[in-house]
Motif scaffolding. Structure first.
Motif: not given
Length: 206
Positions: A4-7, A41-52
């Protein structure tokens, strides 16, 4: 295998937009004050790392949302004004586009009207001040054009634009907050008449 992080790193703008839209949904339901970064982050379906990686904090996220929507508004207003021919119709178009924007965009409206429960004062203040500056600049350009063409008296364009902006803002705020005492269209007709008589040059004198 793509994680997910790669995409998300492959399409950062798409991820950023997804985060902003997820935040918009939370803001409309709970307001930015009662929304956490984890919930976004949960609503966007991403990790905290990605959000920040995209946004430092909630104020940065909220401000980015306002900035993007404001850019859309300025672009729409500029295009709509360019399609008009007379100075009066251009000024009226700005007010009408402003009303339509705030009537249809609750996040912008709550920032514009200073809703303390559903906005963040710091970021909203930056947005509203920048919006004021840019709309006044657009109005000033319209007035300067009218003066050059001979349809307006040689008034002070900057101060006239400032006055028009703040009068228009009062009308829009009362309209979108449903506290107006008169129909919006009727008030615009009166405003048109006052401005045309006040700074316009009578046709016989042109």
């Amino acid at each position: 295998m793509t994680t997910q992080a790669d995409s998300e790193s492959i399409q950062p703008e798409s991820t950023r937009d997804s985060i902003i839209e997820a935040a918009r949904g939370r803001f409309l339901r709970f307001g930015p004050r009662k929304t956490t970064m984890d919930e976004v982050a949960r609503a966007a379906g991403c990790s905290r790392t990605t959000l920040y990686a995209h946004f430092r904090n909630m104020e940065d996220l909220y401000g980015s949302l306002l900035e993007g929507d404001a850019e859309d508004f300025i672009r729409e207003a500029t295009v709509a004004v360019a399609a008009e021919t007379s100075t009066g119709s251009k000024i009226r178009t700005i007010i009408e586009v402003t009303r339509a924007t705030y009537a249809g965009n609750d996040v912008l409206r709550m920032a514009f009207t200073g809703d303390v429960e559903m906005s963040l004062e710091g970021a909203a203040g930056v947005y509203t001040r920048d919006q004021e500056r840019r709309i006044i600049q657009l109005l000033r350009q319209i007035i300067e054009e009218g003066i050059r063409e001979g349809s307006l008296r040689p008034v002070d364009p900057e101060r006239a634009a400032y006055l028009m902006f703040h009068l228009g803002s009062v009308l829009v705020k009362r309209e979108v907050s449903e506290t107006a005492d008169f129909k919006f269209e009727d008030i615009l007709e009166v405003m048109d008449d006052i401005f045309s008589q006040g700074i316009g040059i009578p046709r016989a004198s042109r």
